[in-house]
Design an enzyme around this catalytic site. Structure first.
Site, short mmCIF file in Angstrom:
data_model
loop_
_atom_site.label_atom_id
_atom_site.label_comp_id
_atom_site.label_asym_id
_atom_site.label_seq_id
_atom_site.Cartn_x
_atom_site.Cartn_y
_atom_site.Cartn_z
N GLN A 1 -9.81 -4.38 -3.46
CA GLN A 1 -11.17 -3.93 -3.12
C GLN A 1 -12.15 -4.39 -4.20
O GLN A 1 -13.24 -4.89 -3.90
CB GLN A 1 -11.19 -2.40 -2.99
N HIS B 1 -7.09 0.20 -6.64
CA HIS B 1 -7.32 -0.64 -5.45
C HIS B 1 -7.94 -1.97 -5.90
O HIS B 1 -9.10 -2.26 -5.60
CB HIS B 1 -8.22 0.09 -4.47
N CYS C 1 -16.47 1.15 0.14
CA CYS C 1 -15.30 0.34 0.47
C CYS C 1 -14.87 0.50 1.92
O CYS C 1 -14.18 -0.36 2.45
CB CYS C 1 -14.14 0.71 -0.46
N ASP D 1 -17.35 6.34 -2.22
CA ASP D 1 -16.13 6.29 -1.41
C ASP D 1 -15.90 7.71 -0.89
O ASP D 1 -16.54 8.67 -1.35
CB ASP D 1 -14.95 5.80 -2.28
N ARG E 1 0.88 -1.17 0.00
CA ARG E 1 0.00 0.00 0.00
C ARG E 1 0.91 1.21 0.00
O ARG E 1 1.52 1.54 1.04
CB ARG E 1 -0.93 0.00 1.22
N ARG F 1 -13.27 -8.89 1.68
CA ARG F 1 -11.84 -8.61 1.48
C ARG F 1 -11.02 -9.83 1.88
O ARG F 1 -10.07 -10.24 1.20
CB ARG F 1 -11.40 -7.38 2.30
#
Ligand code: CP
Ligand code: NVA
Length: 295
Positions: A129, A126, A252, A216, A99, A280
């Site tokens: 996700q 991402h 998310c 988001d 990340r 996830r």
């Protein structure tokens, strides 16, 4: 192989990863030794709740081990070049998860790594996700013949979702304020699957006919100094009970209540956000298993 974005997979490979995730989710006890003696190195330049805990727990559940490598734990970002960190890590671990802020850093990690590098969020993408989102949509609706409206920022989560939607045939409309659209480069990549989302600056138009509304945060990690400017620019894009209607809400997480969503909406029965969060874990276990078996 590396997973820097969803379209690093072919459509068949994406199906295979999702299938593996569903199999392992259904019978987790059958896979307790799958990654015996294997280690995942987890590089985090930004904070995380879901990604960190789901990857670490997933490795434990598959019989392996995960190493948390935070910003103050390793030399990355303190003088050691990305390519040196990558080559050293690959001599120890079986997978790297990263990340990082700059997507080019994830690309450089991958370019110098002899083991799979998984993008766990960059400023541009991402994909983990999206894997969880696709699993959630399929569980909720029984397939991908689903109409989804993205309302909010054309950000990292949105861009990977655009690719996942293109690859699975979701009918996606993306509503962003002017200036916050998904990049042309991502739209071109979606077009390679023959399924480019409709784009608009009108949230009401986007949700018309939609089964799902996905949003988001307006202010992503690293954008805190643009908070006031962005909140002004996103005026009218908040998901309220009126805008959501009886549609399913996806997010998310983490959610910034009072900004992109109201508290009422995220706490409503329409929200599948906790299923997304749980998935996830399952999606990443499927990905790790698939990488170990295939890549
Ligand atoms: N959705 C997501 O990636 O959450 P975290 O930032 O908590 O990992
Ligand atoms: N767009 C958000 C997603 C967090 C999971 C961010 O980048 O901060």
């Amino acid at each position: 192989m590396h997973l820097l974005d969803v379209d690093d997979l072919t459509t068949d490979e994406l199906s295979a990863v999702l299938a593996r995730a569903a199999e392992i989710k259904a019978d987790p006890g059958d896979y307790e030794d799958l990654l015996d003696q294997q280690t995942l190195g987890m590089i985090f330049e930004k904070p995380s709740t879901r990604t960190r805990v789901s990857f670490e727990t997933g490795m434990t559940q598959l019989g392996g081990h995960a190493l948390f490598l935070g910003p103050d734990d390793i030399h990355l970002g303190h003088g050691e070049p990305v390519k040196d960190t990558s080559r050293a890590l690959a001599r120890y671990v079986d997978f790297v998860m990263a990340r990082v802020f700059d997507h080019e850093d994830a690309e450089e990690l991958a370019a110098y790594s002899d083991v799979p590098v998984i993008n766990a969020l960059t400023d541009d993408a991402h994909p983990c996700q999206t894997l969880a989102d696709l699993l959630t949509i399929r569980e909720e609706f029984g397939g991908f013949d689903v109409d989804v409206a993205w309302v909010g920022d054309g950000n990292n989560v949105c861009q990977s979702f655009v690719l996942g939607a293109a690859m699975t045939g979701l009918d996606l409309t993306v509503a962003t304020p002017a200036g916050y659209e998904v990049s042309d480069e991502v739209l071109d990549r979606a077009a390679e699957f023959g399924n480019v989302p409709e784009t608009t600056n009108d949230p009401e138009a986007a949700v018309d006919g939609a089964d799902v509304v996905y949003t988001d945060v307006f202010v992503s990690m690293g954008q805190e100094d643009r908070r006031h400017e962005k909140l002004d620019d996103f005026d009218g894009f908040q998901i309220t009970t009126d805008l959501l209607g009886d549609r399913t809400l996806m997010h998310c997480l983490p959610a910034h209540r009072g900004e992109e969503v109201t508290d009422e909406v995220i706490e409503s029965d329409n929200a599948v956000v906790w299923d997304q969060a749980e998935n996830r874990l399952h999606a990443q276990k499927g990905l790790l298993a698939w990488l170990a078996e295939t890549a």
